[in-house]
Design a protein around this motif. Structure first.
Motif, PDB file in Angstrom:
ATOM      1  N   CYS A 162       0.840  -1.210   0.000  1.00  0.00           N
ATOM      2  CA  CYS A 162       0.000   0.000   0.000  1.00  0.00           C
ATOM      3  C   CYS A 162       0.872   1.257   0.000  1.00  0.00           C
ATOM      4  O   CYS A 162       0.589   2.217  -0.725  1.00  0.00           O
ATOM      5  CB  CYS A 162      -0.925   0.007   1.211  1.00  0.00           C
ATOM      6  N   THR A 163       1.931   1.244   0.799  1.00  0.00           N
ATOM      7  CA  THR A 163       2.844   2.391   0.818  1.00  0.00           C
ATOM      8  C   THR A 163       3.398   2.645  -0.584  1.00  0.00           C
ATOM      9  O   THR A 163       3.434   3.788  -1.055  1.00  0.00           O
ATOM     10  CB  THR A 163       4.022   2.117   1.782  1.00  0.00           C
ATOM     11  N   ALA A 164       3.811   1.578  -1.251  1.00  0.00           N
ATOM     12  CA  ALA A 164       4.397   1.731  -2.591  1.00  0.00           C
ATOM     13  C   ALA A 164       3.373   2.273  -3.575  1.00  0.00           C
ATOM     14  O   ALA A 164       3.697   3.123  -4.412  1.00  0.00           O
ATOM     15  CB  ALA A 164       4.946   0.387  -3.073  1.00  0.00           C
ATOM     16  N   VAL A 165       2.119   1.794  -3.464  1.00  0.00           N
ATOM     17  CA  VAL A 165       1.077   2.265  -4.384  1.00  0.00           C
ATOM     18  C   VAL A 165       0.870   3.768  -4.203  1.00  0.00           C
ATOM     19  O   VAL A 165       0.785   4.534  -5.174  1.00  0.00           O
ATOM     20  CB  VAL A 165      -0.246   1.494  -4.160  1.00  0.00           C
ATOM     21  N   ILE A 166       0.825   4.197  -2.936  1.00  0.00           N
ATOM     22  CA  ILE A 166       0.612   5.632  -2.673  1.00  0.00           C
ATOM     23  C   ILE A 166       1.786   6.455  -3.219  1.00  0.00           C
ATOM     24  O   ILE A 166       1.606   7.470  -3.880  1.00  0.00           O
ATOM     25  CB  ILE A 166       0.418   5.870  -1.160  1.00  0.00           C
ATOM     26  N   LEU A 167       3.012   5.971  -2.965  1.00  0.00           N
ATOM     27  CA  LEU A 167       4.189   6.707  -3.433  1.00  0.00           C
ATOM     28  C   LEU A 167       4.289   6.742  -4.958  1.00  0.00           C
ATOM     29  O   LEU A 167       4.905   7.630  -5.539  1.00  0.00           O
ATOM     30  CB  LEU A 167       5.466   6.067  -2.869  1.00  0.00           C
ATOM     31  N   VAL A 187      12.078  11.790  -8.647  1.00  0.00           N
ATOM     32  CA  VAL A 187      13.051  10.702  -8.535  1.00  0.00           C
ATOM     33  C   VAL A 187      13.126  10.187  -7.100  1.00  0.00           C
ATOM     34  O   VAL A 187      13.368   9.002  -6.857  1.00  0.00           O
ATOM     35  CB  VAL A 187      14.434  11.142  -9.078  1.00  0.00           C
ATOM     36  N   LEU A 188      12.864  11.088  -6.130  1.00  0.00           N
ATOM     37  CA  LEU A 188      12.854  10.668  -4.730  1.00  0.00           C
ATOM     38  C   LEU A 188      11.696   9.698  -4.478  1.00  0.00           C
ATOM     39  O   LEU A 188      11.861   8.637  -3.885  1.00  0.00           O
ATOM     40  CB  LEU A 188      12.724  11.896  -3.820  1.00  0.00           C
ATOM     41  N   TYR A 189      10.506  10.076  -4.994  1.00  0.00           N
ATOM     42  CA  TYR A 189       9.346   9.206  -4.827  1.00  0.00           C
ATOM     43  C   TYR A 189       9.536   7.884  -5.562  1.00  0.00           C
ATOM     44  O   TYR A 189       9.196   6.824  -5.052  1.00  0.00           O
ATOM     45  CB  TYR A 189       8.072   9.906  -5.315  1.00  0.00           C
ATOM     46  N   PHE A 190      10.074   7.986  -6.773  1.00  0.00           N
ATOM     47  CA  PHE A 190      10.232   6.758  -7.549  1.00  0.00           C
ATOM     48  C   PHE A 190      11.239   5.819  -6.878  1.00  0.00           C
ATOM     49  O   PHE A 190      11.001   4.610  -6.772  1.00  0.00           O
ATOM     50  CB  PHE A 190      10.657   7.059  -8.987  1.00  0.00           C
ATOM     51  N   GLY A 191      12.351   6.384  -6.423  1.00  0.00           N
ATOM     52  CA  GLY A 191      13.335   5.578  -5.695  1.00  0.00           C
ATOM     53  C   GLY A 191      12.698   4.912  -4.484  1.00  0.00           C
ATOM     54  O   GLY A 191      12.931   3.731  -4.207  1.00  0.00           O
ATOM     55  N   ALA A 192      11.854   5.670  -3.783  1.00  0.00           N
ATOM     56  CA  ALA A 192      11.176   5.117  -2.612  1.00  0.00           C
ATOM     57  C   ALA A 192      10.255   3.964  -3.016  1.00  0.00           C
ATOM     58  O   ALA A 192      10.198   2.935  -2.328  1.00  0.00           O
ATOM     59  CB  ALA A 192      10.390   6.212  -1.901  1.00  0.00           C
ATOM     60  N   VAL A 193       9.536   4.127  -4.156  1.00  0.00           N
ATOM     61  CA  VAL A 193       8.664   3.048  -4.632  1.00  0.00           C
ATOM     62  C   VAL A 193       9.483   1.776  -4.836  1.00  0.00           C
ATOM     63  O   VAL A 193       9.102   0.684  -4.378  1.00  0.00           O
ATOM     64  CB  VAL A 193       7.970   3.427  -5.969  1.00  0.00           C
ATOM     65  N   VAL A 194      10.635   1.918  -5.511  1.00  0.00           N
ATOM     66  CA  VAL A 194      11.451   0.737  -5.825  1.00  0.00           C
ATOM     67  C   VAL A 194      11.929   0.058  -4.541  1.00  0.00           C
ATOM     68  O   VAL A 194      11.800  -1.160  -4.380  1.00  0.00           O
ATOM     69  CB  VAL A 194      12.643   1.120  -6.725  1.00  0.00           C
ATOM     70  N   ILE A 195      12.440   0.856  -3.604  1.00  0.00           N
ATOM     71  CA  ILE A 195      12.977   0.275  -2.369  1.00  0.00           C
ATOM     72  C   ILE A 195      11.860  -0.374  -1.546  1.00  0.00           C
ATOM     73  O   ILE A 195      11.997  -1.507  -1.077  1.00  0.00           O
ATOM     74  CB  ILE A 195      13.684   1.364  -1.518  1.00  0.00           C
ATOM     75  N   VAL A 196      10.735   0.339  -1.405  1.00  0.00           N
ATOM     76  CA  VAL A 196       9.631  -0.206  -0.613  1.00  0.00           C
ATOM     77  C   VAL A 196       9.108  -1.496  -1.246  1.00  0.00           C
ATOM     78  O   VAL A 196       8.797  -2.473  -0.553  1.00  0.00           O
ATOM     79  CB  VAL A 196       8.496   0.838  -0.452  1.00  0.00           C
ATOM     80  N   THR A 197       9.042  -1.527  -2.590  1.00  0.00           N
ATOM     81  CA  THR A 197       8.567  -2.733  -3.274  1.00  0.00           C
ATOM     82  C   THR A 197       9.536  -3.895  -3.074  1.00  0.00           C
ATOM     83  O   THR A 197       9.118  -5.044  -2.922  1.00  0.00           O
ATOM     84  CB  THR A 197       8.355  -2.464  -4.771  1.00  0.00           C
ATOM     85  N   LEU A 198      10.833  -3.590  -3.074  1.00  0.00           N
ATOM     86  CA  LEU A 198      11.820  -4.649  -2.818  1.00  0.00           C
ATOM     87  C   LEU A 198      11.598  -5.249  -1.426  1.00  0.00           C
ATOM     88  O   LEU A 198      11.618  -6.464  -1.254  1.00  0.00           O
ATOM     89  CB  LEU A 198      13.249  -4.092  -2.911  1.00  0.00           C
TER      90      LEU A 198
END
Ligand SMILES: [Zn+2]
Ligand SMILES: [Zn+2]
Lengths: 239, 215
Positions: free
Chosen positions: B62-67, B184-195
């Motif tokens: 859910c966090t990743a979806v929001i980000l 890029v900050l949000y996208f990086g966060a999406v990638v890390i949170v998804t990992l």
């Protein structure tokens, strides 16, 4: 009827599939043979084919490539008779100029610090093991190294380099630096190091070395992968 | 030479009172463990299944979806030539590659920065849903899906690296300037949170329903 592990033969190793939890009594595997779980298809274990020697050699090569890749510029731009280059480290630092230090830090971790620490960790563990000693603090250091490995992203970074060369193609001439060649080599040898890495063998070898230390002699009950390669058992297709 | 000896026990480790250490994969009998419940070889705490796997995975998904929303709305970088700025979002970056005729590269970036993160989140949601509904269908395929997820997840980082490379290269600025954007900050966060989300999921939950039937 499930057997309990007490009456399992000593040459068999008890293994549980890490993706479906199916329990196996694994016989010693032949060199480079993969044992797959018959139920979910994931790799249970891999036979030892000089994995420690190979990983050690590739990791040493990787460390040399890493030093060169960091010491020399990766890419440069040529425009109006001028050239400017950037290094791997600068690529991470530059983002902090734009209040995106957090992103720069992640770039630094995944392309520089984690790869470096995992190489040092592997060498720290493998060099003594190769010479028949169990390294001090083996358990925490090897655990730490294994945990870092998935977070090194040199391969993904290389794709980024490739895309940036194409993207900037219409703005200026992009010139490869020595660091780029080192980075490509680093990618190749580190993939080789990770592919040959067989943590199961390292754990078992370290166990055996500890046994030798405490018993003052070799315990014959320990699983010895190099001498028992003849019982190749193919896992059944269905339970 | 094929041995006739049966080399599987016929049940899951959990059903036979055992558990595998998630670090060194040693199989230990849960009864013989001491009070501290840790692996006899590497001292990692032993858990038969990842702790709170489903709720932790849901929270991270859910966090990743929001980000992912601000990651696509805000530009990941702004390219300025002669004072004129052109903000680039992830999607417009792919479009730019298509317009320049870089089809193979456009495809790679499209897969890495859109298909992989979105696909990964959708697959995780499907896996969570199927486990919560105690589905018994296609356990092997669902396990394979999870395996693919773990294998390709980190390739989405390519956009983050791309921005860092471009900004560094053009930083001294005699032809153009490239400024990184908050996207890029949000996208990086999406990638890390998804990992982290895919690591929080435990594929053995897919098989537990089936093992419960075996008895
Ligand atoms: Zn399995
Ligand atoms: Zn362990």
């Amino acid at each position: 009827m499930p057997d309990s592990n007490e009456n399992a033969q000593d040459s068999f190793e008890l293994l549980a599939c890490h993706e479906c939890d199916y329990l196996y009594k694994l016989p010693p595997l032949e060199e480079r043979t993969l044992a797959r779980c018959h139920r979910c298809g994931s790799v249970l274990a891999e036979g030892d084919g000089d994995s420690i020697d190979n990983t050690l050699a590739f990791t040493m090569a990787a460390l040399i490539c890493f030093v060169i890749a960091n010491a020399y510029p990766i890419l440069g731009l040529r425009a109006a008779g001028q050239e400017q280059f950037y290094t791997l480290f600068y690529g991470a630092v530059v983002l902090s100029k734009f209040d995106l230090g957090a992103v720069g830090f992640v770039v630094f971790l995944t392309t520089i610090l984690f790869p470096l620490l995992s190489m040092i960790g592997l060498l720290y563990v493998l060099i003594p093991i190769k010479t028949g000693r169990r390294p001090r603090y083996f358990i925490p250091i090897f655990k730490f190294t294994l945990a870092l490995l998935p977070w090194g992203m040199i391969g993904v970074y290389m794709l980024g380099v490739l895309v940036s060369i194409v993207k900037l193609g219409d703005l200026a001439t992009v010139v490869p630096g020595w660091g780029l060649y080192a980075l490509v080599s680093l990618l190749l040898v580190s993939v080789a190091a990770v592919t040959t890495l067989n943590p199961r063998i390292i754990w078992q070898t370290a166990d055996r070395l500890q046994q030798v230390k405490s018993d003052g002699g070799v315990d014959s009950k320990q699983i010895d992968n190099s001498s028992q390669g003849s019982h190749n058992v193919s896992l059944p297709d269905s339970p | 030479m094929i041995s006739k000896q049966r080399n599987y026990v016929g049940v899951s480790a959990r059903k036979s009172g055992m558990a595998a250490c998630h670090v060194c994969h040693l199989v230990v009998s849960l009864e013989t463990l001491k009070d501290d419940n840790s692996c006899t070889r590497c001292h990692t705490p032993i858990h038969s299944r990842k702790v709170e796997s489903i709720s932790r995975t849901w929270a991270l998904v859910c966090t990743a979806v929001i980000l992912y929303i601000p990651a696509n709305i805000y530009p990941i970088m702004t390219v300025s030539k002669l004072g004129q700025g052109e903000p680039n979002t992830i999607i417009s970056g792919v479009m730019h590659l298509i317009h320049s005729g870089m089809w193979p590269l456009a495809l790679i970036v499209f897969v890495a920065s859109i298909i992989v993160p979105v696909g990964k989140l959708l697959v995780l949601m499907y896996l969570l849903y199927s486990v919560q509904n105690r589905s018994k269908n296609h356990p092997k395929d669902r396990t394979s899906l999870y395996r693919i997820l773990e294998l390709f997840g980190h390739w989405s980082m390519v956009d983050v690296f791309l921005v860092s490379i471009l900004v560094a290269l053009v930083d001294l600025g005699f032809i153009a300037t490239i400024e990184p954007g908050i996207g890029v900050l949000y996208f990086g966060a999406v990638v890390i949170v998804t990992l982290f989300a895919s690591r929080a999921f435990d594929p053995r939950l897919i098989w537990d329903v089936i093992d419960d039937d075996i008895g």
